[in-house]
Design a protein around this motif. Structure first.
Motif, PDB file in Angstrom:
ATOM      1  N   PHE A  89       0.834  -1.190   0.000  1.00 33.50           N
ATOM      2  CA  PHE A  89       0.000   0.000   0.000  1.00 33.50           C
ATOM      3  C   PHE A  89       0.877   1.251   0.000  1.00 33.50           C
ATOM      4  CE2 PHE A  89      -3.051  -2.992   2.095  1.00 33.50           C
ATOM      5  CZ  PHE A  89      -4.041  -2.915   1.126  1.00 33.50           C
ATOM      6  N   ILE A 169      -0.497   0.366  -4.139  1.00 34.97           N
ATOM      7  CA  ILE A 169      -1.946   0.547  -4.261  1.00 34.97           C
ATOM      8  C   ILE A 169      -2.304   1.956  -3.791  1.00 34.97           C
ATOM      9  CG2 ILE A 169      -4.181  -0.181  -3.336  1.00 34.97           C
ATOM     10  CD1 ILE A 169      -3.071  -3.055  -3.321  1.00 34.97           C
ATOM     11  N   THR A 171      -5.587   3.128  -4.638  1.00 36.86           N
ATOM     12  CA  THR A 171      -7.039   3.257  -4.799  1.00 36.86           C
ATOM     13  C   THR A 171      -7.690   3.108  -3.428  1.00 36.86           C
ATOM     14  OG1 THR A 171      -6.966   0.928  -5.508  1.00 36.86           O
ATOM     15  CG2 THR A 171      -7.278   2.578  -7.208  1.00 36.86           C
ATOM     16  N   GLY A 172      -8.974   3.432  -3.341  1.00 37.86           N
ATOM     17  CA  GLY A 172      -9.690   3.336  -2.067  1.00 37.86           C
ATOM     18  C   GLY A 172      -9.111   4.309  -1.062  1.00 37.86           C
ATOM     19  N   TYR A 196      -5.942  -6.216  -6.752  1.00 37.45           N
ATOM     20  CA  TYR A 196      -7.013  -6.023  -5.775  1.00 37.45           C
ATOM     21  C   TYR A 196      -7.207  -7.375  -5.094  1.00 37.45           C
ATOM     22  CZ  TYR A 196     -11.817  -5.597  -4.075  1.00 37.45           C
ATOM     23  OH  TYR A 196     -12.946  -5.629  -3.297  1.00 37.45           O
ATOM     24  N   ALA A 197      -6.823  -7.451  -3.848  1.00 36.52           N
ATOM     25  CA  ALA A 197      -6.797  -8.755  -3.182  1.00 36.52           C
ATOM     26  C   ALA A 197      -7.053  -8.605  -1.693  1.00 36.52           C
ATOM     27  CB  ALA A 197      -5.435  -9.406  -3.396  1.00 36.52           C
ATOM     28  N   SER A 198      -7.247  -9.726  -1.030  1.00 37.09           N
ATOM     29  CA  SER A 198      -7.436  -9.680   0.424  1.00 37.09           C
ATOM     30  C   SER A 198      -6.873 -10.960   1.010  1.00 37.09           C
ATOM     31  CB  SER A 198      -8.914  -9.592   0.764  1.00 37.09           C
ATOM     32  OG  SER A 198      -9.512 -10.857   0.533  1.00 37.09           O
ATOM     33  N   SER A 199      -6.836 -11.016   2.327  1.00 41.18           N
ATOM     34  CA  SER A 199      -6.341 -12.239   2.959  1.00 41.18           C
ATOM     35  C   SER A 199      -7.290 -13.403   2.722  1.00 41.18           C
ATOM     36  CB  SER A 199      -6.163 -12.009   4.460  1.00 41.18           C
ATOM     37  OG  SER A 199      -5.190 -11.022   4.652  1.00 41.18           O
ATOM     38  N   GLU A 200      -8.549 -13.098   2.538  1.00 41.15           N
ATOM     39  CA  GLU A 200      -9.535 -14.162   2.351  1.00 41.15           C
ATOM     40  C   GLU A 200      -9.506 -14.736   0.942  1.00 41.15           C
ATOM     41  OE1 GLU A 200     -10.033 -11.177   3.531  1.00 41.15           O
ATOM     42  OE2 GLU A 200     -11.406 -11.138   5.235  1.00 41.15           O
ATOM     43  N   PHE A 203      -8.829 -11.209  -5.620  1.00 42.90           N
ATOM     44  CA  PHE A 203     -10.012 -10.827  -6.403  1.00 42.90           C
ATOM     45  C   PHE A 203      -9.684 -10.510  -7.861  1.00 42.90           C
ATOM     46  CE2 PHE A 203     -10.982  -8.774  -2.131  1.00 42.90           C
ATOM     47  CZ  PHE A 203     -11.679  -9.860  -1.654  1.00 42.90           C
ATOM     48  N   TYR A 218     -10.325  -2.948 -11.718  1.00 44.62           N
ATOM     49  CA  TYR A 218      -9.786  -4.286 -11.501  1.00 44.62           C
ATOM     50  C   TYR A 218     -10.700  -5.308 -12.175  1.00 44.62           C
ATOM     51  CZ  TYR A 218      -7.012  -1.838  -8.022  1.00 44.62           C
ATOM     52  OH  TYR A 218      -6.157  -0.968  -7.407  1.00 44.62           O
ATOM     53  N   VAL A 270     -17.324  -9.326   1.967  1.00 46.84           N
ATOM     54  CA  VAL A 270     -15.971  -8.794   2.127  1.00 46.84           C
ATOM     55  C   VAL A 270     -15.998  -7.410   2.772  1.00 46.84           C
ATOM     56  CG1 VAL A 270     -13.899  -8.094   0.844  1.00 46.84           C
ATOM     57  CG2 VAL A 270     -15.159 -10.137   0.155  1.00 46.84           C
ATOM     58  N   ASP A 272     -16.435  -4.599   0.786  1.00 43.73           N
ATOM     59  CA  ASP A 272     -15.993  -3.605  -0.209  1.00 43.73           C
ATOM     60  C   ASP A 272     -17.149  -3.233  -1.131  1.00 43.73           C
ATOM     61  OD1 ASP A 272     -13.489  -3.869   0.852  1.00 43.73           O
ATOM     62  OD2 ASP A 272     -12.671  -5.053  -0.798  1.00 43.73           O
ATOM     63  N   PHE A 288     -12.836   0.427  -7.470  1.00 40.08           N
ATOM     64  CA  PHE A 288     -12.984   0.259  -6.019  1.00 40.08           C
ATOM     65  C   PHE A 288     -13.562   1.564  -5.472  1.00 40.08           C
ATOM     66  CE2 PHE A 288     -11.842   0.541  -1.641  1.00 40.08           C
ATOM     67  CZ  PHE A 288     -11.937  -0.756  -1.168  1.00 40.08           C
ATOM     68  N   ARG A 291     -14.633   1.109   1.267  1.00 42.73           N
ATOM     69  CA  ARG A 291     -14.968   0.033   2.169  1.00 42.73           C
ATOM     70  C   ARG A 291     -16.202   0.441   2.936  1.00 42.73           C
ATOM     71  NH1 ARG A 291     -12.475  -4.642   3.543  1.00 42.73           N
ATOM     72  NH2 ARG A 291     -13.466  -5.158   5.506  1.00 42.73           N
TER      73      ARG A 291
HETATM   74  P1  AMP Z   1      -6.683  -7.564   4.136  1.00 42.06           P
HETATM   75  O1  AMP Z   1      -7.867  -8.227   4.754  1.00 42.06           O
HETATM   76  O2  AMP Z   1      -5.794  -6.889   5.130  1.00 42.06           O
HETATM   77  O3  AMP Z   1      -5.991  -8.486   3.220  1.00 42.06           O
HETATM   78  O4  AMP Z   1      -7.230  -6.353   3.267  1.00 42.06           O
HETATM   79  C1  AMP Z   1      -8.106  -6.576   2.189  1.00 42.06           C
HETATM   80  C2  AMP Z   1      -8.841  -5.309   1.931  1.00 42.06           C
HETATM   81  O5  AMP Z   1      -7.924  -4.255   1.540  1.00 42.06           O
HETATM   82  C3  AMP Z   1      -9.803  -5.397   0.782  1.00 42.06           C
HETATM   83  O6  AMP Z   1     -11.015  -6.014   1.155  1.00 42.06           O
HETATM   84  C4  AMP Z   1      -9.947  -3.935   0.402  1.00 42.06           C
HETATM   85  O7  AMP Z   1     -10.832  -3.262   1.291  1.00 42.06           O
HETATM   86  C5  AMP Z   1      -8.535  -3.390   0.611  1.00 42.06           C
HETATM   87  N1  AMP Z   1      -7.822  -3.437  -0.682  1.00 42.06           N
HETATM   88  C6  AMP Z   1      -7.087  -4.457  -1.190  1.00 42.06           C
HETATM   89  N2  AMP Z   1      -6.632  -4.173  -2.414  1.00 42.06           N
HETATM   90  C7  AMP Z   1      -7.086  -2.930  -2.704  1.00 42.06           C
HETATM   91  C8  AMP Z   1      -6.986  -2.068  -3.831  1.00 42.06           C
HETATM   92  N3  AMP Z   1      -6.298  -2.411  -4.914  1.00 42.06           N
HETATM   93  N4  AMP Z   1      -7.603  -0.861  -3.773  1.00 42.06           N
HETATM   94  C9  AMP Z   1      -8.299  -0.496  -2.674  1.00 42.06           C
HETATM   95  N5  AMP Z   1      -8.436  -1.262  -1.584  1.00 42.06           N
HETATM   96  C10 AMP Z   1      -7.861  -2.462  -1.609  1.00 42.06           C
END
Ligand code: AMP
Length: 454
Positions: A89, A169, A171-172, A196-200, A203, A218, A270, A272, A288, A291
């Motif tokens: 980030f 990153i 965005t958001g 654009y990804a998350s721990s879960e 994406f 994305y 999620v 978002d 995006f 959140r």
């Molecule tokens: P985490 O659970 O710490 O992996 O964070 C995941 C969250 O970070 C996502 O659900 C988004 O809210 C935010 N996030 C991840 N990638 C991006 C992105 N490219 N632009 C904006 N927000 C993002």
């Protein structure tokens, strides 16, 4: 998109976070920590397009100071080979720049003498650096000359002159950091948002990575999970609960992302909000938007209204001993400091002016609020130092009424006016700041423990 990336290296600031356990005993950690600790990363085959200046030893060191110090030192040593700078980030890259501002004399000393700072005690890092750190007085002088200037505008391109773009990153919530990144890079470097990804779940990808941050979309990768979309209607009271399939979303509409993953999350929201901008074949592309429910975010923290409210309630308990209550409050994510920090503007009502809360008590209130915020916030404060101490700015009585007058003068309804729990509109900030009577900060770190076992 960028030719010649195989002819040099990437200076990426990458970190592992400490792990926790769920109450049921499962290991819980962010996705990148899992990845860096896995063999996929540690024994990855050589790829000329993905050569990092940071050694695995530094990335895998859980002490954030030692890790950052080593990654910065290696980046300085190889400054002519660096073709791109990045972090996950934007906040992470700015933290690295701040780190350089604070630690360049020690880094320059190491380069001058060819010896590693004694604060770096990790044996794996020391043995790696033994091999690569050589005395280089010319480079030490260059670093000193650049970093000792008061003006840090364009510092990134001055130190790393071959940088073609910044990979972060933005965005958001991270969009707030774009002006500062432009300042440090002299304004001329593209910002690439690739994923654009998350721990879960992973994406999507940005198929046009060199576009302007405001134009980033994305493309969802349909094989990553089962994706569904909850139409998001911002009108109060109207909720639509019918889920829409991946290929059936409509351009221009906003949706909340819902996933069913291979790991076992079922119709998981999620949090978002995304807006459809188009399609790549049948896979939708999204901007995006934001959140859901997040008021404050500096790094990976996400604080919503109810958490903020709980924090205020906790601090209020302390104030009640002084017959004082919080009349109104609002908040602001201040990113002009590095690391950024939360600012709470509060109006207090003190019933007994001979026993009003002291400066120390209000400092303590800052800590009481922090103790109530979620564990990601506290981890950022304690382990990562990516968020600075929470600040309370006490405003004089009547300020929040003035705020309401201002909103009404701009056509807000008196009946339906609600104090905004988070502000970032300049005239409102100016009004609040001009009414500040005292300023207080947390003097200690909140509690946070890496391992939680039953
Ligand atoms: P985490 O659970 O710490 O992996 O964070 C995941 C969250 O970070 C996502 O659900 C988004 O809210 C935010 N996030 C991840 N990638 C991006 C992105 N490219 N632009 C904006 N927000 C993002």
């Amino acid at each position: 998109y960028v030719p010649g990336l195989d002819k040099g290296k990437g200076l990426y600031f990458l970190f592992v976070k400490s792990e926790t356990r769920t109450p049921g005993g499962l290991l819980a950690r962010p996705v990148l920590t899992s990845y860096y600790k896995s063999d996929h990363f540690k024994t990855r085959p050589y790829d000329p397009y993905n050569v990092y200046t940071s050694p695995n030893e530094a990335i895998l060191c859980s002490d954030s100071f030692q890790s950052m110090y080593t990654q910065m030192l290696c980046g300085l040593i190889e400054r002519h080979h660096v073709l791109r700078l990045g972090a996950v980030f934007a906040s992470g890259l700015l933290r690295a720049i701040r780190f350089l501002q604070l630690n360049w004399p020690e880094l320059a000393h190491d380069i001058q003498t060819g010896t590693l700072n004694s604060r770096i005690t990790d044996p794996a890092i020391r043995s790696y650096m033994d091999k690569v750190l050589k005395s280089d007085p010319e480079l030490a002088q260059f670093v000193t000359q650049q970093c000792s200037k008061d003006n840090w505008e364009g510092i990134i391109t001055r130190i790393w002159p071959n940088t073609k773009y910044l990979d972060v990153i933005v965005t958001g919530a991270m969009a707030q950091y774009i002006p500062t990144l432009n300042y440090y890079s002299g304004g001329g470097l593209p910002l690439a948002c690739t994923m654009y990804a998350s721990s879960e779940c992973y994406f999507g990808l940005n198929l046009n990575p060199m576009c302007k941050p405001s134009e980033v979309s994305y493309t969802i990768m349909p094989n990553m999970a089962y994706f569904e979309f909850l139409p998001h209607d911002p009108k109060p009271g109207s909720t639509s609960s019918k889920l829409v399939e991946l290929a059936d979303v409509e351009v221009g509409k906003e949706y909340e992302l819902v996933i069913t993953t291979y790991a076992g999350l079922y119709r998981y929201r999620v949090g978002d909000i995304l807006r459809v901008t188009g399609f790549h074949n049948s896979a939708p592309q999204f901007h995006f938007v934001r959140r859901k429910n997040v008021l404050l975010s500096i790094d990976s923290d996400k604080t919503d209204e109810s958490e903020l409210q709980k924090g205020i309630e906790n601090a209020s308990k302390l104030l009640s001993e002084f017959n004082t209550s919080v009349v109104e409050y609002t908040s602001y994510a201040d990113t002009t400091t590095i690391p950024g920090h939360y600012v709470i503007y509060g109006e207090l009502l003190t019933k007994d002016s001979t026993n009003s809360p002291s400066h120390e008590v209000l400092n303590r209130c800052c800590l009481e609020m922090e103790e109530c915020l979620n564990s990601v916030y506290r981890q950022c404060r304690v382990a990562d130092h990516s968020i600075g101490p929470l600040e309370i700015r006490v405003v004089r009585n009547g300020t929040f009424e003035e705020l309401m007058d201002y909103a009404i003068s701009r056509a807000a309804s008196i009946n339906q006016y609600k104090v905004p729990r988070c502000v970032n509109f300049t005239p409102i900030m100016e009004l609040l700041d001009s009414r500040v009577v005292s300023v207080h900060f947390s003097q200690e770190l909140p509690h946070w423990t890496p391992e939680r076992r039953r």
